[in-house]
Each structure stands twice: as structure tokens, then as C-alpha cells.
Design an enzyme around this catalytic site. Structure first.
Site, PDB file in Angstrom:
ATOM      1  N   ARG A  15       0.844  -1.199   0.000  1.00 15.44           N
ATOM      2  CA  ARG A  15       0.000   0.000   0.000  1.00 15.44           C
ATOM      3  C   ARG A  15       0.879   1.249   0.000  1.00 15.44           C
ATOM      4  NH1 ARG A  15      -3.755  -1.321   5.121  1.00 15.44           N
ATOM      5  NH2 ARG A  15      -1.902  -2.513   5.654  1.00 15.44           N
ATOM      6  N   LYS A  75       1.317   2.017   7.282  1.00 18.94           N
ATOM      7  CA  LYS A  75       1.622   1.238   8.481  1.00 18.94           C
ATOM      8  C   LYS A  75       2.394   2.063   9.492  1.00 18.94           C
ATOM      9  CE  LYS A  75       0.451  -2.143   9.441  1.00 18.94           C
ATOM     10  NZ  LYS A  75      -0.896  -2.429  10.048  1.00 18.94           N
ATOM     11  N   TYR A  94      -1.447   4.715  10.469  1.00 18.02           N
ATOM     12  CA  TYR A  94      -1.829   3.805  11.556  1.00 18.02           C
ATOM     13  C   TYR A  94      -0.672   3.710  12.529  1.00 18.02           C
ATOM     14  CZ  TYR A  94      -5.828   2.144   8.855  1.00 18.02           C
ATOM     15  OH  TYR A  94      -7.015   2.074   8.172  1.00 18.02           O
ATOM     16  N   HIS A  96      -1.294   1.989  16.219  1.00 17.87           N
ATOM     17  CA  HIS A  96      -1.533   0.816  17.100  1.00 17.87           C
ATOM     18  C   HIS A  96      -0.510   0.767  18.227  1.00 17.87           C
ATOM     19  CE1 HIS A  96      -4.307  -0.584  14.033  1.00 17.87           C
ATOM     20  NE2 HIS A  96      -3.345  -0.583  13.124  1.00 17.87           N
ATOM     21  N   GLU A 118      -6.345   5.054  13.387  1.00 19.33           N
ATOM     22  CA  GLU A 118      -7.325   4.148  14.009  1.00 19.33           C
ATOM     23  C   GLU A 118      -8.056   4.758  15.199  1.00 19.33           C
ATOM     24  OE1 GLU A 118      -4.046   3.689  14.134  1.00 19.33           O
ATOM     25  OE2 GLU A 118      -3.440   3.168  16.173  1.00 19.33           O
ATOM     26  N   ASP A 198     -20.973 -10.626  20.422  1.00 19.40           N
ATOM     27  CA  ASP A 198     -20.582  -9.240  20.718  1.00 19.40           C
ATOM     28  C   ASP A 198     -21.066  -8.892  22.116  1.00 19.40           C
ATOM     29  OD1 ASP A 198     -19.634  -6.773  18.586  1.00 19.40           O
ATOM     30  OD2 ASP A 198     -20.391  -6.161  20.546  1.00 19.40           O
ATOM     31  N   LEU A 240     -12.655  -5.006  19.341  1.00 16.42           N
ATOM     32  CA  LEU A 240     -11.845  -3.792  19.500  1.00 16.42           C
ATOM     33  C   LEU A 240     -12.371  -2.990  20.685  1.00 16.42           C
ATOM     34  CD1 LEU A 240      -9.673  -1.773  18.520  1.00 16.42           C
ATOM     35  CD2 LEU A 240     -11.436  -0.705  17.119  1.00 16.42           C
ATOM     36  N   ASP A 270      -3.449  -6.540  15.333  1.00 16.77           N
ATOM     37  CA  ASP A 270      -2.737  -5.249  15.319  1.00 16.77           C
ATOM     38  C   ASP A 270      -2.907  -4.516  16.647  1.00 16.77           C
ATOM     39  OD1 ASP A 270      -5.392  -4.690  14.888  1.00 16.77           O
ATOM     40  OD2 ASP A 270      -5.056  -3.333  13.208  1.00 16.77           O
ATOM     41  N   VAL A 298      -1.896 -12.224  10.582  1.00 15.50           N
ATOM     42  CA  VAL A 298      -1.181 -11.211   9.799  1.00 15.50           C
ATOM     43  C   VAL A 298      -1.671  -9.821  10.220  1.00 15.50           C
ATOM     44  CG1 VAL A 298      -0.762 -10.324   7.467  1.00 15.50           C
ATOM     45  CG2 VAL A 298      -0.825 -12.800   7.883  1.00 15.50           C
TER      46      VAL A 298
HETATM   47  N1  LIG Z   1      -4.960  -7.383  10.992  1.00 14.03           N
HETATM   48  C1  LIG Z   1      -5.285  -6.421  10.143  1.00 14.03           C
HETATM   49  O1  LIG Z   1      -4.722  -6.312   9.077  1.00 14.03           O
HETATM   50  C2  LIG Z   1      -6.375  -5.466  10.476  1.00 14.03           C
HETATM   51  C3  LIG Z   1      -6.853  -5.410  11.741  1.00 14.03           C
HETATM   52  N2  LIG Z   1      -7.912  -4.615  12.075  1.00 14.03           N
HETATM   53  C4  LIG Z   1      -8.335  -4.684  13.490  1.00 14.03           C
HETATM   54  O2  LIG Z   1      -9.534  -5.421  13.655  1.00 14.03           O
HETATM   55  C5  LIG Z   1     -10.081  -5.089  14.936  1.00 14.03           C
HETATM   56  C6  LIG Z   1     -11.589  -4.855  14.814  1.00 14.03           C
HETATM   57  O3  LIG Z   1     -11.815  -3.638  14.117  1.00 14.03           O
HETATM   58  P1  LIG Z   1     -13.291  -3.098  13.776  1.00 14.03           P
HETATM   59  O4  LIG Z   1     -14.182  -4.196  13.384  1.00 14.03           O
HETATM   60  O5  LIG Z   1     -13.108  -1.961  12.847  1.00 14.03           O
HETATM   61  O6  LIG Z   1     -13.751  -2.526  15.200  1.00 14.03           O
HETATM   62  P2  LIG Z   1     -15.238  -2.104  15.599  1.00 14.03           P
HETATM   63  O7  LIG Z   1     -15.086  -1.110  16.684  1.00 14.03           O
HETATM   64  O8  LIG Z   1     -16.055  -1.795  14.406  1.00 14.03           O
HETATM   65  O9  LIG Z   1     -15.836  -3.464  16.209  1.00 14.03           O
HETATM   66  C7  LIG Z   1     -15.341  -4.055  17.375  1.00 14.03           C
HETATM   67  C8  LIG Z   1     -16.481  -4.810  18.026  1.00 14.03           C
HETATM   68  O10 LIG Z   1     -15.921  -5.547  19.135  1.00 14.03           O
HETATM   69  C9  LIG Z   1     -16.927  -5.590  20.105  1.00 14.03           C
HETATM   70  N3  LIG Z   1     -16.349  -6.004  21.379  1.00 14.03           N
HETATM   71  C10 LIG Z   1     -15.569  -5.298  22.233  1.00 14.03           C
HETATM   72  N4  LIG Z   1     -15.257  -6.075  23.298  1.00 14.03           N
HETATM   73  C11 LIG Z   1     -15.840  -7.293  23.087  1.00 14.03           C
HETATM   74  C12 LIG Z   1     -15.896  -8.504  23.815  1.00 14.03           C
HETATM   75  N5  LIG Z   1     -15.288  -8.636  25.013  1.00 14.03           N
HETATM   76  N6  LIG Z   1     -16.562  -9.556  23.283  1.00 14.03           N
HETATM   77  C13 LIG Z   1     -17.168  -9.433  22.098  1.00 14.03           C
HETATM   78  N7  LIG Z   1     -17.174  -8.294  21.366  1.00 14.03           N
HETATM   79  C14 LIG Z   1     -16.516  -7.251  21.866  1.00 14.03           C
HETATM   80  C15 LIG Z   1     -17.516  -4.194  20.097  1.00 14.03           C
HETATM   81  O11 LIG Z   1     -18.781  -4.143  20.722  1.00 14.03           O
HETATM   82  C16 LIG Z   1     -17.573  -3.910  18.597  1.00 14.03           C
HETATM   83  O12 LIG Z   1     -18.825  -4.250  18.029  1.00 14.03           O
HETATM   84  C17 LIG Z   1      -9.283  -3.858  15.405  1.00 14.03           C
HETATM   85  O13 LIG Z   1      -8.277  -4.268  16.320  1.00 14.03           O
HETATM   86  C18 LIG Z   1      -8.647  -3.362  14.131  1.00 14.03           C
HETATM   87  O14 LIG Z   1      -7.488  -2.596  14.365  1.00 14.03           O
HETATM   88  C19 LIG Z   1      -8.556  -3.833  11.146  1.00 14.03           C
HETATM   89  C20 LIG Z   1      -8.087  -3.829   9.853  1.00 14.03           C
HETATM   90  C21 LIG Z   1      -6.933  -4.597   9.428  1.00 14.03           C
HETATM   91  C1  LIG Z   2      -5.631  -1.290  10.202  1.00 12.82           C
HETATM   92  C2  LIG Z   2      -4.317  -1.812   9.879  1.00 12.82           C
HETATM   93  O1  LIG Z   2      -3.517  -2.006  10.762  1.00 12.82           O
HETATM   94  C3  LIG Z   2      -3.968  -2.103   8.522  1.00 12.82           C
HETATM   95  O2  LIG Z   2      -4.766  -1.822   7.630  1.00 12.82           O
HETATM   96  O3  LIG Z   2      -2.866  -2.612   8.270  1.00 12.82           O
END
Ligand SMILES: NC(=O)C1=CN([C@@H]2O[C@H](COP(=O)(O)OP(=O)(O)OC[C@H]3O[C@@H](n4cnc5c(N)ncnc54)[C@H](O)[C@@H]3O)[C@@H](O)[C@H]2O)C=CC1
Ligand SMILES: CC(=O)C(=O)O
Ligand SMILES: [Mg+2]
Length: 376
Positions: A15, A75, A94, A96, A118, A198, A240, A270, A298
Site C-alpha cells: 500500500r 503502516k 496507523y 496501534h 485508528e 458481541d 476492539l 494489530d 497477519v
Molecule cells: N490485521 C489487520 O490487518 C487489520 C486489523 N484490524 C483490526 O480489527 C479489529 C476490529 O476492528 P473493527 O471491526 O473496525 O472494530 P469495531 O469497533 O467496528 O468493532 C469491534 C467490536 O468488538 C466488540 N467487542 C468489544 N469487546 C468485546 C468482547 N469482550 N466480546 C465481544 N465483542 C466485543 C464491540 O462491541 C464492537 O462491536 C481492530 O483491532 C482493528 O485494528 C482492522 C483492519 C486490518
Molecule cells: C488497520 C491496519 O492495521 C492495517 O490496515 O494494516
């Protein structure tokens, strides 16, 4: 101002911080944009396209970091990038930080003004600069899970959609936000049997409406995680708590009780990951196996579909990026509380509470409110 776009250096990260179309918006607003040579070539954003948009192509990241007022990346900066940042310079990318003491310490030492995509917010209570990558990663999580469920890739040999006469695979999604919703769409599209957990009842209501009851929504408790993980073929970690380290919801015991050859995809990696056994992996070496369960962790999943992701990310980051350049970072943040929520570090002060909660003791950090820190 002078805006700098270095080439990303994380493993298989293709990216780029600004598309040529976004560069054109900055140059139309009177800004100079320095783009590193070949920053976007591998995804079709050639140097010629950047030149046509008014950018100046620069050979080395050192020259970009030394000259630019604002660095726009994707990143989190790697250690050698952190060391090139300085006071008076803005970093827009980003970060993190909560699970990353090394980067946090280096950004504090840099003195730079560091805005994390983020943690920027909007009026709807969502995270507009995280959402596009969460859409991508949520969709990819099912592709990745389906791939690693294949026998030759370490999985149990389960087809998520099943076939007539054979039951579909069971997908458990923990966290029903943007990642969770997009994972569910893909899994439902394949015909899998999907359950989402959730903590937010309102979110579970929305998901039930969106899918018209065709998936199972369950309030997230450790009992529910116990029950559904032991039956799942694929578990997607998608929780999250904004800016904070992810809670470890799936324990080693849960994982021991899972079916052999089942797959975990920890998208929340992340923020440190929400499975006890998760550790960050790369696109080059994405999986490892613990207790017969394949782990895919990843930390930059959207980098795997870098062309789509770069365009999706720029759609969201551009308006805030232009405000930072046009008004100057300080005024832009003081004018917009949502952008101010993105400020994590300024002049050596950590301005995001959840980061201080996670790392304050070990790094000796104290918290200061973002608006107060900007006044310094
Ligand atoms: N690995 C990667 O490449 C990427 C990672 N991410 C990560 O994915 C994660 C999720 O992001 P989003 O969906 O955008 O967040 P979001 O804020 O839209 O959703 C998170 C959900 O988790 C729920 N939640 C919180 N604590 C909880 C628990 N104890 N049990 C069950 N649910 C719970 C919340 O109520 C919420 O609905 C973040 O850490 C984000 O940084 C996002 C994009 C890329
Ligand atoms: C959100 C994030 O960490 C990514 O897009 O790589
Ligand atoms: Mg087992």
C-alpha cells in the site's frame, strides 16, 4: 506545506499513503508533495502518474523525512523511520501503540506530532479511518480461513459451504463491528453456518436485522466462547476496545478443546490479538500451528490486496489530510474534535488515555489531554 510519502517497508506491504489522485488534491491546494521513487509502482501507481499529479519523485526516505512537514504513511513507522521523525513534524498513519512499547518509546523520543488513523472518530461513534481497512480485512478473513481449512494447507479438510447432503462449516466471529460484519457477509455468501458474538446488544440487534435472522447472534460471555469455539471450524477474532490492547477472549484451554485442523484468524492482532496464543505473523509466513489449530495472525492483512486497500484508505484519509495541510495540524485538530481524537503523541507527551493505561507503568509515561498538549 511539504507533504512526504515514503515507500512502505513492512513485509509484503505494497500500500502507499497517497494515491496519485490524492496527490493531485494536495497540489491543487497549493502544497508540495514528495513521493519516494517506486512507492506505488507494484500496484499500478507509477512514478509517471505521480509526476502528472504534480508530485516530485525523491530517491531516498531519508530525504523525504528530512524535508517534509507532514509524513503520510499506511503502516506504523518501523524503528529506523521513527528515528528520522523530529519535533515540529506531523506523522499521519496507523500507529496501534497500546501493544507496541518500542514504537511508543521511539515516537515519544522523536518529539513529533503523531496522529493515528485508528483513533480518529466521527459523529456516528465509529472509526472512519479504520473502517475501510476493517472492511477489507473482514472480507479477507474468510478467504484466508477457507484457504487454511484445506487439508494441504494444514486444515481439517472442511469446505465452508458444504455441499448438498453434507453440513456446511461452522464460522464463529468474535466481535460484530466492521470486521465482524464483513466477515459475516463473506461467510454467509459461501453458505457457511455463522455465529457472531458481541458485548453490545444493540449491535447484535442490528446484525440480526441486516441478515434477517439467517445467522446466529449471541451475547459474548466466556461461557458462550467456550461452547461455540469447541464446535467451530473457523474462528475470526474481530473485537476492539478503541486504542487499547485487545482483551484475550479465547484462552489456551479453549484452543485445546477445538477440533484438530480448525483455523483461527486473529484480525485484532494489530491491537495485540484476542486469542491467548496469537503472535503477529507476516504475509510471507502467515500461519503457525498450536494444539492442532492453525493460527493466521497477519497484522497488515489489507496489504495483501494493496491496490483495493490503498484506494479505500485514501477515500477516508484524504479529507482529514487536506485539513491538516490547509489549516496546519494544530488548528485543524483544534477545529475538529474527531481529528483531535487521532492525536496519540505530541512533543514527547502521550495524549491517548488507553495507550497510557497499557504502557504508562512500564515506560514511565504520564497522560495529558490532547488539546492541552497542543497548547504547549
Ligand atoms: N490485521 C489487520 O490487518 C487489520 C486489523 N484490524 C483490526 O480489527 C479489529 C476490529 O476492528 P473493527 O471491526 O473496525 O472494530 P469495531 O469497533 O467496528 O468493532 C469491534 C467490536 O468488538 C466488540 N467487542 C468489544 N469487546 C468485546 C468482547 N469482550 N466480546 C465481544 N465483542 C466485543 C464491540 O462491541 C464492537 O462491536 C481492530 O483491532 C482493528 O485494528 C482492522 C483492519 C486490518
Ligand atoms: C488497520 C491496519 O492495521 C492495517 O490496515 O494494516
Ligand atoms: Mg485440539
Amino acid at each position: 506545506m511539504i507533504v512526504g510519502v515514503p515507500k512502505e517497508i513492512k513485509n509484503h506491504e505494497y500500500r502507499v499513503g497517497l494515491t496519485p489522485a490524492a496527490v493531485q488534491e494536495f497540489t491543487n491546494n497549493g502544497h508540495a508533495v514528495l513521493v519516494q521513487v517506486n512507492a506505488g509502482t507494484s500496484i499500478g501507481f507509477t512514478d509517471d502518474l505521480y509526476l502528472a499529479a504534480g508530485a516530485t519523485m525523491i530517491e531516498t526516505p531519508e530525504e523525504i523525512f528530512a524535508t517534509a512537514d507532514m509524513i503520510v504513511k499506511v503502516k506504523e513507522p518501523q524503528p529506523n523511520e521513527c528515528k528520522m521523525l523530529r519535533e515540529g513534524q506531523t506523522l499521519y498513519t496507523y500507529l496501534h501503540l497500546a501493544p507496541d512499547p518500542v514504537q511508543t518509546q521511539l515516537l515519544v523520543e522523536s518529539g513529533a506530532t503523531c496522529i493515528a488513523y485508528e483513533t480518529v472518530t466521527d459523529n456516528r461513534g465509529t472509526l472512519p479511518l479504520l473502517a475501510p481497512m476493517s472492511e477489507v480485512a473482514g472480507r479477507m478473513s474468510i478467504q484466508a480461513g477457507a484457504h487454511y481449512l484445506e487439508k494441504a494447507n494444514g486444515g481439517s479438510g472442511t469446505l465452508l459451504g458444504g455441499v448438498p447432503g453434507v453440513a456446511p462449516g461452522k464460522v464463529l466471529i468474535i466481535g460484530g463491528g466492521v470486521v465482524g460484519l464483513n466477515a459475516a457477509k463473506m461467510a454467509m455468501g459461501l453458505g457457511a453456518d455463522v455465529t457472531i458474538l458481541d458485548r453490545s446488544l444493540n449491535r447484535l440487534r442490528e446484525l440480526d436485522d441486516i441478515f434477517e435472522g439467517r445467522l446466529t447472534t449471541v451475547f459474548s460471555t466466556s461461557d458462550a466462547i467456550d461452547y461455540y469455539s469447541s464446535r467451530a471450524d473457523l474462528v475470526v477474532g474481530a473485537v476492539l476496545v478503541p486504542g487499547a490492547a485487545a482483551p484475550k477472549l479465547l484462552t489456551r484451554e479453549h484452543i485445546k478443546n477445538m477440533k484438530p485442523g480448525s483455523v483461527l484468524v486473529d484480525v485484532a492482532i494489530d491491537q495485540g490479538g484476542c486469542f491467548e496464543t496469537s503472535k503477529a505473523t507476516t504475509h510471507q509466513d502467515p500461519v503457525y500451528i498450536i494444539d492442532d489449530v492453525v493460527h493466521y495472525c497477519v497484522a497488515n492483512m489489507p496489504g495483501g490486496v494493496a491496490r483495493t486497500s490503498t484506494m479505500a484508505l485514501n477515500n477516508a484519509t484524504l479529507p482529514f489530510g487536506l485539513a491538516l495541510a490547509n489549516k496546519g495540524p494544530k488548528q485543524a485538530m483544534l477545529d475538529d474534535p474527531h481529528l483531535l481524537n487521532g492525536l496519540n503523541v505530541h512533543k514527547g507527551i502521550v495524549t491517548y488515555k488507553a495507550v497510557v493505561d497499557a504502557l504508562g507503568d512500564s515506560l514511565g509515561l504520564t497522560y495529558q489531554n490532547a488539546a492541552e498538549a497542543l497548547a504547549l
